[in-house]
Design a protein around this motif. Structure first.
Motif, PDB file in Angstrom:
ATOM      1  N   ALA A  73       0.607  -1.084   0.080  1.00 42.74           N
ATOM      2  CA  ALA A  73       0.071   0.005   0.030  1.00 42.74           C
ATOM      3  C   ALA A  73       0.805   1.190  -0.050  1.00 42.74           C
ATOM      4  N   TYR A  74       1.831   1.302   1.055  1.00 48.05           N
ATOM      5  CA  TYR A  74       2.647   2.433   0.855  1.00 48.05           C
ATOM      6  C   TYR A  74       3.576   2.732  -0.355  1.00 48.05           C
ATOM      7  N   THR A  75       3.970   1.461  -1.039  1.00 50.13           N
ATOM      8  CA  THR A  75       4.633   1.820  -2.162  1.00 50.13           C
ATOM      9  C   THR A  75       3.896   2.045  -3.220  1.00 50.13           C
ATOM     10  N   THR A  76       2.457   2.036  -3.258  1.00 54.17           N
ATOM     11  CA  THR A  76       1.276   2.541  -4.242  1.00 54.17           C
ATOM     12  C   THR A  76       1.424   3.862  -4.133  1.00 54.17           C
ATOM     13  N   VAL A  77       1.540   4.374  -2.765  1.00 56.90           N
ATOM     14  CA  VAL A  77       1.359   5.728  -2.435  1.00 56.90           C
ATOM     15  C   VAL A  77       2.799   6.526  -3.131  1.00 56.90           C
ATOM     16  N   ALA A  78       3.926   5.788  -2.780  1.00 61.78           N
ATOM     17  CA  ALA A  78       5.263   6.315  -3.652  1.00 61.78           C
ATOM     18  C   ALA A  78       4.938   6.218  -5.204  1.00 61.78           C
ATOM     19  N   SER A  79       4.407   5.121  -5.832  1.00 58.84           N
ATOM     20  CA  SER A  79       4.246   5.067  -7.141  1.00 58.84           C
ATOM     21  C   SER A  79       3.361   6.235  -7.679  1.00 58.84           C
ATOM     22  N   LEU A  80       2.383   6.525  -7.038  1.00 60.08           N
ATOM     23  CA  LEU A  80       1.389   7.552  -7.390  1.00 60.08           C
ATOM     24  C   LEU A  80       2.118   9.134  -7.293  1.00 60.08           C
ATOM     25  N   GLY A  81       2.935   9.234  -6.262  1.00 61.75           N
ATOM     26  CA  GLY A  81       3.706  10.407  -6.170  1.00 61.75           C
ATOM     27  C   GLY A  81       4.738  10.373  -7.529  1.00 61.75           C
ATOM     28  N   LEU A  82       5.314   9.549  -7.777  1.00 60.86           N
ATOM     29  CA  LEU A  82       6.086   9.641  -8.859  1.00 60.86           C
ATOM     30  C   LEU A  82       5.360   9.695 -10.389  1.00 60.86           C
ATOM     31  N   LEU A  83       4.176   9.246 -10.406  1.00 56.34           N
ATOM     32  CA  LEU A  83       3.498   9.556 -11.499  1.00 56.34           C
ATOM     33  C   LEU A  83       3.071  11.040 -11.517  1.00 56.34           C
ATOM     34  N   VAL A  84       2.498  11.478 -10.428  1.00 56.43           N
ATOM     35  CA  VAL A  84       2.271  13.003 -10.412  1.00 56.43           C
ATOM     36  C   VAL A  84       3.483  13.876 -10.739  1.00 56.43           C
ATOM     37  N   MET A  85       4.636  13.428 -10.147  1.00 51.84           N
ATOM     38  CA  MET A  85       5.705  14.236 -10.321  1.00 51.84           C
ATOM     39  C   MET A  85       6.388  14.321 -11.767  1.00 51.84           C
TER      40      MET A  85
END
Length: 802
Positions: A306-318
């Motif tokens: 779940a927390y890596t999903t948060v990280a991946s979403l941040g990468l996509l937004v960035m």
């Protein structure tokens, strides 16, 4: 678009909701085997949308729909280009596997049918978000995803943690939805269009608008809450209280990417501005690091993912807001790769939990022989998540570093953030894929064994899809990556990256990421402890802040309610009429809209004046009445006098209605008053009489001025002409007044009837109240000085027999 094609598209969009209605019935009859039949619903939609791939790959968009309110340009319409089509294929394709997976995972659950219903409703809602063309459709389906995810997260509603997680997700994403609604109104006002297909070709209209900053902040509020960007990231890990099929579908492949979809959709018309290229990379980069650090701290497999999903979403937004030539292509590749490997790993985590009885990675080991298919799927998905060849995740990582690498400080900063975040996700990927399966066998709560085909089919297909998409990268880019990148960029883009080695900075950064990731994996226990100590120093996070916010909001609401809702009806009525008087009197004086004093009409007859005098006499009788029953009857005098005046001035229908209303009002009020046995008169002190009288006079004066002003304006016959022309043609009625009441204003009339019915029921309940008489006091009075003596044993025995 052909009519039959439009019909099939509409069927593909609505079929999940039909499947949701049938799911409980089918599950009751077929049990978990209903999954095979229900999977045909998203399977049909996937095949239908896949049929548009050649057309979209050639640069054409597919639009269609039906007019709803043409005068306001509101339609039920869809828009399929490379972006929306890719999302539609992910939603329906992964959705098919999730339905099958749910059949095995929820086997034997007494509420499996309800679960199927919820998951299909969510599928239809998310599909509506990504294919919607009109702003209205987008918002409606956006909020439906929040509601259906609330039902899925709180599926196990007997547990407090599930209820809290569901409410938290609903509050955060629902609040963001309201921000998005305001943002959509801004976009409508700024562009003059209500369809995304027209908006994305609007050029610089939004960027040049003075309201661009306000619209951007509102849109980002909706997108950041939905896609769990810092500081709104806390709801997504808490949503892991939901069953694993929900985690694999909503919180990795679909719902949490709705915010990313919105940002990508608006990038052609809102991107490439300093604000866009500052806010998105900033919040995305912080989210990437926060998610990665919190992931390595966890020991629960689902929370790690779940927390890596948060990280991946941040990468996509960035990446979406970075603004470099390859950033859009990198975001597109990583979004597709993430959907495949993360969906597979979530299903692997659920399969391990289902077959071994635990998700704690420190209590797992040696499952490779017992669960060989699951182990293979986990390794393949982890290789893609780690960015290793020959998987689609490798292509995405290479493109990410090609987009971010540069010599300026901004590029160096975000490149370092990307390397650190990807290394953390590398370590977590192999912690999930290797630690439960390798090493000595650990005794688990359940005897571990390979799950049924319904459980391992989904992760196996998704893991192999990540491999096939990379090996056949030419086809993947032709039909998926390039059309999607073109839609996000707003111009033609061609993605060409393949598996062949790319000697240069991107490859060097990939090697560096792998080296750091291996080091983190080998020292995961130490890293976990270090992150835990760091978080202790930081203090409470946004999750506890959310609880504090809700507690404060409840306290504030309670205090405000105590002030404005004190429970006194006279206060409510007084405040209402004061506000009414202000609304009626203040605007005419401020804007100079007072009416001219009317001249006394010369043709008023004696009989007409007589009824005016009768009305005045009735008013005086009301004020001078000694009891309430007399006041009610006197009030009826005014009503009848007004009814006669209507009749004399040529309005017999209105006069008849007034007679009926006054008669019923007097009779009903008289009956109520006689049954309630209220005090015979209404005694109020002089001060209260002055206040109430002043308010009444102000309201009466305001209505009089409003009516005078209205009658002095030129009469607009538009409605009169409309009713005269169409009453007979449309409603088949010769009496225009009756047609207006029954047909043209039928809903209004129904509302009035409902009000009368509710009032009648309230009166009935009121007059049936009976106050129990107070029993006479027969107990002996005890002296306050000398306490009463207890009864003797003989007396107590006698009273007991009695």
């Amino acid at each position: 678009m052909p009519v039959d094609g439009a019909g099939l598209t509409l069927l593909a969009m609505l079929l999940p909701f039909a499947g949701a209605a049938l799911a409980p019935v089918l599950t009751a009859r077929l049990g978990h085997n209903a999954a095979w039949l229900l999977a045909l619903v998203p399977g049909f939609a996937f095949v239908h949308f896949a049929g548009f791939l050649p057309e979209v790959a050639d640069g054409r968009a597919v639009t269609g729909g039906y007019a709803w309110v043409p005068s306001l340009d509101l339609t039920f319409s869809w828009f399929l280009d490379g972006l929306s089509l890719t999302f539609a294929l992910l939603i329906t394709g992964i959705g098919t596997l999730i339905v099958l997976y749910s059949g095995g995972y929820m086997k034997g659950h007494p509420q499996q049918g309800r679960f199927f219903s919820f998951i299909l409703m969510f599928m239809g809602s998310m599909l509506g978000v990504v294919v919607a063309d009109s702003f209205l459709m987008l918002f409606v389906f956006w909020e439906l995803t929040s509601i259906t995810s609330f039902l899925l997260i709180g599926f196990d509603h007997a547990r407090e943690a599930s209820r809290r997680a569901a409410l938290q997700a609903l509050v955060v994403t629902g609040g963001g939805g309201l921000l998005l609604l305001a943002g959509l109104f801004f976009l409508w006002d700024m562009s003059g269009v209500t369809r995304l297909s027209l908006l994305v070709h609007g050029g610089d209209v939004l960027r040049e608008s003075p309201f661009y900053a306000a619209a951007l902040l509102l849109v980002l509020g909706g997108a950041f809450t939905k896609s769990a960007q810092f500081p709104f990231h806390f709801w997504l890990p808490n949503a892991m209280e939901a069953p694993t099929p929900v985690s694999a579908y909503l919180h990795s492949a679909t719902m949490v990417k709705a915010g990313v979809y919105l940002l990508m959709r608006l990038n052609p018309v809102m991107g490439a501005t300093p604000a866009w290229e500052l806010l998105l990379p900033l919040f995305g980069g912080v989210t990437l690091m926060v998610g990665g650090l919190l992931a390595v701290r966890q020991t629960d497999l689902k929370l790690m993912l779940a927390y890596t999903t948060v990280a991946s979403l941040g990468l996509l937004v960035m990446l979406t807001g970075f603004g470099s030539p390859y950033a859009v292509e990198a975001a597109v590749l990583y979004l597709v790769a993430h959907s495949m490997f993360k969906g597979a790993l979530f299903m692997v985590a659920g399969l391990i939990d289902h077959e071994s009885g635990t998700r704690d990675v420190t209590r797992l080991g040696g499952l490779r022989k017992a669960m060989p298919v699951t182990f293979a799927a986990a390794v393949l998905a982890a290789l893609s998540m780690a960015g290793l060849p020959p998987f689609f995740g490798f292509l995405a990582k290479e493109e990410i570093y090609a987009a971010l690498a540069g010599g300026d400080p901004r590029a160096i900063l975000f490149t370092a953030v990307a390397v650190a975040g990807n290394a953390l996700m590398f370590a977590v990927a192999f912690a999930v894929a290797l630690k439960p399966f390798l090493g000595p066998e650990v005794k688990t709560p359940k005897h571990a064994h390979e799950g049924p085909a319904l459980l391992w089919l989904g992760p196996a297909v998704l893991a192999l899809s990540g491999l096939a998409a990379a090996v056949l990268s030419g086809l993947s880019h032709r039909y998926v990556s390039s059309p999607m990148a073109s839609a996000v960029a707003g111009e033609a883009e061609t993605v060409t990256i393949g598996l062949a080695p790319h000697i240069g900075v991107p490859l060097a950064l990939s090697v560096l990421t792998i080296a750091i990731g291996v080091g983190l994996y080998l020292s995961l226990a130490s890293v976990r402890g270090g992150v835990a100590r760091l978080l202790e120093l930081v203090g409470p996070g946004p999750d506890r802040g959310f609880d504090a916010f809700i507690r404060g909001l409840v306290r504030l609401s309670f205090r405000v309610t105590r002030v404005v809702q004190d429970g006194r009806l006279d206060v409510y009525v007084t405040a209402t009429f004061i506000l009414l008087a202000v609304v009626l009197l203040v605007p005419p004086f401020i804007y100079g809209e007072l009416p001219a004093m009317p001249a006394w009409p010369a043709d008023v007859g004696f009989h007409q004046l007589t009824f005016f005098v009768i009305a005045i006499i009735g008013l005086v009788a009301v004020l001078m009445a000694g009891d309430r029953l007399t006041a009610i009857v006197s009030l009826g005098i005014q009503g009848f006098a007004v009814a006669v005046i209507f009749l004399l001035f040529g309005a017999p229908d209105l006069s008849f209605t007034q007679f009926m209303v006054e008669t019923l009002s007097v009779v009903i009020l008289a009956l109520v008053m006689t049954r309630l046995r209220l005090s015979p008169s209404d005694h109020r002190p002089p001060r209260q009489l002055v206040v109430d009288g002043s308010i009444a006079i102000a309201c009466g004066l305001g209505f009089a001025l409003l009516l005078l002003k209205t009658t002095q304006l030129s009469f607009d016959t538009a409605l009169t002409d409309f009713f005269n022309a169409y009453s007979k043609v449309i409603a088949h009625g010769a009496n225009v007044v009756n047609v207006i009441i029954v047909d043209f204003r039928g809903t209004d009339t129904l509302g009035e009837i409902s009000v009368v019915m509710i009032t009648g029921l309230a009166i009935l309940a009121l007059i049936r109240i009976r106050i129990a008489p107070v029993p006479p006091v027969t107990a002996a009075v005890v002296s306050p000085v000398e306490p009463a003596k207890p009864p003797s044993k003989k007396r107590a025995a006698k009273e007991g027999k009695a």
